[in-house]
Design a protein around this motif. Structure first.
Motif, PDB file in Angstrom:
ATOM      1  N   ASP A 195       0.869  -1.168   0.000  1.00  0.00           N
ATOM      2  CA  ASP A 195       0.000   0.000   0.000  1.00  0.00           C
ATOM      3  C   ASP A 195       0.908   1.220   0.000  1.00  0.00           C
ATOM      4  N   ARG A 196       0.302   2.382  -0.057  1.00  0.00           N
ATOM      5  CA  ARG A 196       1.063   3.632   0.031  1.00  0.00           C
ATOM      6  C   ARG A 196       0.468   4.461   1.147  1.00  0.00           C
ATOM      7  N   GLU A 197       1.300   5.080   1.932  1.00  0.00           N
ATOM      8  CA  GLU A 197       0.807   5.871   3.049  1.00  0.00           C
ATOM      9  C   GLU A 197       1.578   7.186   3.104  1.00  0.00           C
ATOM     10  N   LYS A 198       0.830   8.273   3.124  1.00  0.00           N
ATOM     11  CA  LYS A 198       1.491   9.588   3.165  1.00  0.00           C
ATOM     12  C   LYS A 198       2.069   9.833   4.552  1.00  0.00           C
ATOM     13  N   PHE A 199       2.865  10.886   4.639  1.00  0.00           N
ATOM     14  CA  PHE A 199       3.429  11.263   5.937  1.00  0.00           C
ATOM     15  C   PHE A 199       2.297  11.507   6.925  1.00  0.00           C
ATOM     16  N   GLY A 200       2.379  10.871   8.071  1.00  0.00           N
ATOM     17  CA  GLY A 200       1.406  11.129   9.122  1.00  0.00           C
ATOM     18  C   GLY A 200       0.025  10.555   8.868  1.00  0.00           C
ATOM     19  N   GLU A 201      -0.140   9.818   7.788  1.00  0.00           N
ATOM     20  CA  GLU A 201      -1.458   9.261   7.495  1.00  0.00           C
ATOM     21  C   GLU A 201      -1.700   7.990   8.319  1.00  0.00           C
ATOM     22  N   HIS A 202      -2.965   7.708   8.604  1.00  0.00           N
ATOM     23  CA  HIS A 202      -3.317   6.436   9.258  1.00  0.00           C
ATOM     24  C   HIS A 202      -4.060   5.580   8.260  1.00  0.00           C
ATOM     25  N   ARG A 203      -3.720   4.315   8.200  1.00  0.00           N
ATOM     26  CA  ARG A 203      -4.437   3.407   7.298  1.00  0.00           C
ATOM     27  C   ARG A 203      -4.931   2.219   8.096  1.00  0.00           C
ATOM     28  N   TRP A 204      -6.165   1.808   7.809  1.00  0.00           N
ATOM     29  CA  TRP A 204      -6.779   0.708   8.553  1.00  0.00           C
ATOM     30  C   TRP A 204      -7.021  -0.488   7.650  1.00  0.00           C
ATOM     31  N   TYR A 205      -6.896  -1.664   8.232  1.00  0.00           N
ATOM     32  CA  TYR A 205      -7.178  -2.919   7.537  1.00  0.00           C
ATOM     33  C   TYR A 205      -7.943  -3.800   8.529  1.00  0.00           C
ATOM     34  N   ARG A 206      -8.691  -4.741   7.985  1.00  0.00           N
ATOM     35  CA  ARG A 206      -9.432  -5.655   8.880  1.00  0.00           C
ATOM     36  C   ARG A 206      -8.988  -7.087   8.629  1.00  0.00           C
ATOM     37  N   VAL A 207      -8.895  -7.842   9.703  1.00  0.00           N
ATOM     38  CA  VAL A 207      -8.562  -9.254   9.583  1.00  0.00           C
ATOM     39  C   VAL A 207      -9.511 -10.032  10.490  1.00  0.00           C
TER      40      VAL A 207
ATOM     41  N   CYS B 118      -9.014  -4.908  13.876  1.00  0.00           N
ATOM     42  CA  CYS B 118      -8.655  -3.767  13.041  1.00  0.00           C
ATOM     43  C   CYS B 118      -7.165  -3.507  13.188  1.00  0.00           C
ATOM     44  N   LEU B 119      -6.477  -3.437  12.078  1.00  0.00           N
ATOM     45  CA  LEU B 119      -5.057  -3.124  12.109  1.00  0.00           C
ATOM     46  C   LEU B 119      -4.858  -1.695  11.638  1.00  0.00           C
ATOM     47  N   GLN B 120      -4.161  -0.938  12.437  1.00  0.00           N
ATOM     48  CA  GLN B 120      -3.905   0.441  12.060  1.00  0.00           C
ATOM     49  C   GLN B 120      -2.404   0.615  11.818  1.00  0.00           C
ATOM     50  N   VAL B 121      -2.070   1.164  10.677  1.00  0.00           N
ATOM     51  CA  VAL B 121      -0.671   1.432  10.367  1.00  0.00           C
ATOM     52  C   VAL B 121      -0.480   2.938  10.322  1.00  0.00           C
ATOM     53  N   SER B 122       0.428   3.436  11.129  1.00  0.00           N
ATOM     54  CA  SER B 122       0.718   4.863  11.052  1.00  0.00           C
ATOM     55  C   SER B 122       2.226   5.053  11.085  1.00  0.00           C
ATOM     56  N   ASN B 123       2.670   6.151  10.552  1.00  0.00           N
ATOM     57  CA  ASN B 123       4.108   6.406  10.537  1.00  0.00           C
ATOM     58  C   ASN B 123       4.386   7.812  11.015  1.00  0.00           C
ATOM     59  N   SER B 124       5.578   8.012  11.524  1.00  0.00           N
ATOM     60  CA  SER B 124       5.944   9.359  11.954  1.00  0.00           C
ATOM     61  C   SER B 124       7.139   9.860  11.159  1.00  0.00           C
ATOM     62  N   PHE B 125       7.143   9.517   9.878  1.00  0.00           N
ATOM     63  CA  PHE B 125       8.153  10.095   8.991  1.00  0.00           C
ATOM     64  C   PHE B 125       7.826  11.565   8.771  1.00  0.00           C
ATOM     65  N   SER B 126       8.829  12.339   8.517  1.00  0.00           N
ATOM     66  CA  SER B 126       8.599  13.716   8.113  1.00  0.00           C
ATOM     67  C   SER B 126       9.684  14.068   7.102  1.00  0.00           C
ATOM     68  N   ALA B 127       9.444  15.109   6.367  1.00  0.00           N
ATOM     69  CA  ALA B 127      10.408  15.461   5.332  1.00  0.00           C
ATOM     70  C   ALA B 127      10.518  16.970   5.231  1.00  0.00           C
ATOM     71  N   PRO B 128      11.650  17.435   4.725  1.00  0.00           N
ATOM     72  CA  PRO B 128      11.779  18.869   4.483  1.00  0.00           C
ATOM     73  C   PRO B 128      10.697  19.339   3.516  1.00  0.00           C
ATOM     74  N   ALA B 129      10.371  20.629   3.577  1.00  0.00           N
ATOM     75  CA  ALA B 129       9.263  21.160   2.785  1.00  0.00           C
ATOM     76  C   ALA B 129       9.467  20.948   1.284  1.00  0.00           C
ATOM     77  N   SER B 130      10.724  20.861   0.843  1.00  0.00           N
ATOM     78  CA  SER B 130      10.997  20.742  -0.588  1.00  0.00           C
ATOM     79  C   SER B 130      10.631  19.367  -1.131  1.00  0.00           C
ATOM     80  N   VAL B 131      10.421  18.394  -0.251  1.00  0.00           N
ATOM     81  CA  VAL B 131      10.166  17.023  -0.707  1.00  0.00           C
ATOM     82  C   VAL B 131       8.673  16.809  -0.942  1.00  0.00           C
ATOM     83  N   LYS B 132       8.351  16.222  -2.084  1.00  0.00           N
ATOM     84  CA  LYS B 132       6.947  15.969  -2.413  1.00  0.00           C
ATOM     85  C   LYS B 132       6.377  14.879  -1.518  1.00  0.00           C
TER      86      LYS B 132
END
Lengths: 263, 439
Positions: free
Chosen positions: B264-276, B362-376
């Motif tokens: 899957d793809r997850e943006k910076f700071g996004e939460h994604r849920w899945y069910r099992v 419910c499985l929740q995937v979250s990340n705490s990556f961050s990037a400089p403002a110049s990065v898309k």
């Protein structure tokens, strides 16, 4: 009184025999690991968890790579083992390098959880003129079972990841050579815990695909055996003998000496 | 009762061990019978721009080195690999940027190589002469099109060999690569820089990083051929290809997952849920890794959380890290007790208790990556989620194995206690004898 002495002596003898038995059996059990690596050692390393190259304990794996690559190997670790991952990096030739580089080996379990190293040089900085860097990481004892909330090492697949973490940008992509070796020592029955996983922590265990190659050569241990059986059984026997000894002491030869025979 | 339970458990583990033993033999044999895996597709992309004339690889021109490497690679390519060759900057001599940036050609179409094919491909490579511009971005797009097809299990790889940076801005090849990777066609781009300068190196390593590939800087001919051979062989390695899925913003809309590997793809700071769905007596094992496919800030983390539908957290896995990395990963396991386990029944949280009803986790995937403002920030970071459902382990009833003892203290205690018991027993029997005698 003579009976007591005889009893005591036989108690002692039996105890000694039992101890000797425990000793030899324990030693025989500890000798289990065999050092023959018959299958050819891998000469490639994977580049992700999914593509990790499976190696066995005591099997020396090598890989040609570029600095900056993430190299993955996977190995099986079973109950009671204390695996140590050794990684050696043969650095690119001095002339091509522009500065120091920091190398690091990380170990993950079958659930891709990062595993702590009890000791070992997990990360090292190589000087510009160094030829090799040697890294190692000794894991905690692999236990048969743990609470789901703990990240104790459990039997299953482990991943070792080797990479450079600090590098001058000019040195990226140079050819290097890596060696990986996983050794293991036996932790003994003192660390044997209760309970067992129904399946070792092998990725894909639920989909019955792949992962067959990452099992130990002689299969996963069932986990029921430990030297605790010998200690407990030995203790039981010794306790029983001591009980008989104590009985003999206070009970005497069977009847009070002043009682005339035939009463 | 406990003993019987133990015995049963022992027998089960033995059985499990046996089946595991059989299992090792099983899949290996089964592999031959299974429908063949889709053959991997590889495209070699060669820069034929004017700069390839430079004679700085072992005294030969870069072009000569590349040709020699291609010859060796074409001979060594495994039969099951479908290989194609694409060039960039091979045909247009002129100065018109627009035309120059369209100059890419499929020199040899992606196909399995038979003997004749190998010869044809070699002949085609031999005719190349260093010519024009370096349109890396457009070429990557075309190359990805060459490799695309309907098969979702196929692994695809582009090996890009270049000696200079892209001359067709503003289309950033690095962004292009990330976009291609996000299409979910299991495409990896490996890059090789021929005697690269700093800018070329940065660009090529960025392209590799964006797709989970590798970057190599080449200064000798044998390095070039060795590495390209290695990359082509790598493509031939059988690997389980993950299935694309798309997690939802909340559990109620989340996709239902079974055992398997998902991307899957997850943006910076996004939460994604899945069910099992987890049946009683099953254990859920989930592992997630979030890739850092672009320049990110130094500190980062990932959190994988399993909770009930009502939002109660069951268990979590979390990991934090810093510095250079490819992925950050964590995992969790959740053994669901058998439905008849009366003590552990309260795991079901309010709802209908037990009755072998599967519990939705419910499985929740979250990340705490961050990037400089110049990065898309689009597309999101690559997420790989591995889900396994296996039999649950039996509960441990003691910290020690089967509650057994260990060590000299145990022996000493047993001996002392045994001895004291014997003393008392002897004394009692003596006393009873005396009583009997007086009576």
């Amino acid at each position: 009184m003579r009976t007591t002495r005889v009893l005591l002596r036989s108690c002692l003898l039996a105890g000694a025999a039992l101890l000797a038995l425990t000793g030899t059996a324990g030693a025989a059990f500890a000798d289990g690991g065999d050092g023959d690596d018959k299958s050819a050692a891998p000469t490639e390393a994977g580049t992700s968890f999914r593509t990790a190259t499976a190696i066995q304990l005591d099997q020396e794996a090598t890989a040609e790579a570029s600095t900056g690559d993430y190299l993955y190997w996977s190995f099986p670790a079973d109950i009671g083992q204390r695996p140590t991952v050794h990684a050696t990096v043969k650095l690119p030739e001095d002339a091509a390098r522009h500065g120091d580089s920091t190398w690091r080996v990380d170990v993950y379990d079958g659930l891709r959880r990062h595993q702590a190293c009890r000791f070992g040089a997990q990360s090292r900085t190589a000087a510009q003129d160094a030829d090799t860097v040697e890294l190692s990481c000794t894991l905690r004892t692999v236990r048969g079972w743990s609470e789901p909330w703990a990240n104790d090492p459990l039997p299953g697949t482990y991943y070792a990841r080797l990479t450079v973490t600090g590098l001058k940008a000019d040195d990226l992509g140079l050819p290097m050579r890596a060696e990986a070796l996983v050794t293991s020592s036996d932790a003994g029955g003192a660390t044997a815990v209760d309970g067992a996983l129904a399946e070792p922590l092998v990725p894909g265990a639920g989909t019955k695909s792949q992962a067959a190659s990452s099992a130990p050569e002689d299969g996963w241990a069932s986990g029921w055996w430990s030297s605790r059986w010998l200690w407990t059984a030995g203790g039981g026997v010794l306790g029983a003998l001591a009980g008989i000894g104590g009985y003999c002491l206070t009970r005497g030869s069977g009847r009070p000496s002043r009682v005339p025979a035939g009463v | 009762m406990i003993t019987r339970h133990r015995l049963a458990a022992g027998a089960l583990t033995l059985l499990a061990a046996l089946t595991a033993g059989l299992g090792t033999a099983g899949p290996a044999a089964a592999d031959d019978d299974e429908p063949a895996r889709p053959s991997p597709k590889v495209e070699l992309v060669l820069d034929v721009s004017g700069s390839m004339r430079a004679r700085d690889i072992d005294g030969k021109s870069r072009m000569a080195a590349a040709k020699q490497a291609f010859n060796e690679v074409l001979d060594a390519t495994p039969d099951e690999v479908q290989l194609g060759i694409r060039t960039l900057g091979a045909n247009y001599h002129g100065d018109d940027r627009k035309t120059g940036c369209k100059d890419t050609e499929l020199l040899y179409p992606v196909a399995e190589l038979d003997q004749a094919g190998r010869t044809d491909a070699k002949t085609a490579v031999a005719t190349l002469a260093p010519t024009g511009w370096t349109p890396i971005g457009p070429t990557l797009l075309k190359a990805a099109d060459d490799l695309k097809d309907d098969n979702e299990e196929r692994s695809r790889r582009i090996v890009l060999i270049s000696d200079g940076e892209d001359t067709c801005q503003p289309l950033d090849p690095c962004e292009v690569a990330r976009k291609i990777a996000a299409e979910g066609i299991h495409l990896t781009i490996d890059t090789l820089g021929l005697v690269p300068d700093a800018k070329t190196r940065d660009q090529l390593s960025c392209i590799a990083e964006a797709t989970g590939g590798t970057y190599t800087s080449v200064r000798h001919t044998d390095e070039l051929s060795g590495r390209v051979k290695q990359l082509v062989d790598r493509a031939a390695d059988p690997v389980a290809t993950p299935v694309a899925t798309e997690g939802a913003a909340q559990c109620s809309d989340a996709p239902q997952l079974k055992s398997g590997v998902y991307t899957d793809r997850e943006k910076f700071g996004e939460h994604r849920w899945y069910r099992v769905d987890v049946e009683p007596g099953q254990e859920l094992r989930a592992a997630v890794s979030v890739g850092a496919d672009r320049a990110v800030n130094r500190d980062y983390g990932v959190l994988l959380r399993a909770s009930t539908e009502h939002g109660r957290e069951i268990v979590r896995g979390s990991e934090a890290g810093d510095g250079r990395t490819d992925v950050i990963s964590t995992g969790l396991r959740y053994p669901k007790p058998e439905a008849d386990g009366d003590i552990d029944g309260d795991n079901d949280e309010g709802g209908e208790s037990g009755e072998s009803a599967a519990e939705t986790v419910c499985l929740q995937v979250s990340n705490s990556f961050s990037a400089p403002a110049s990065v898309k920030t689009t597309p999101g970071l690559p997420v790989e989620l591995a889900v396994d459902l296996v039999d649950a382990p039996d509960e441990a009833s003691d910290v020690a194995s089967f509650g057994l003892g260990n060590g000299w203290w145990l022996l000493g205690t047993l001996i002392v206690v045994g001895f004291l018991a014997g003393l008392v027993w002897g004394w009692v029997s003596r006393w009873r004898f005396a009583v009997w005698r007086t009576n």
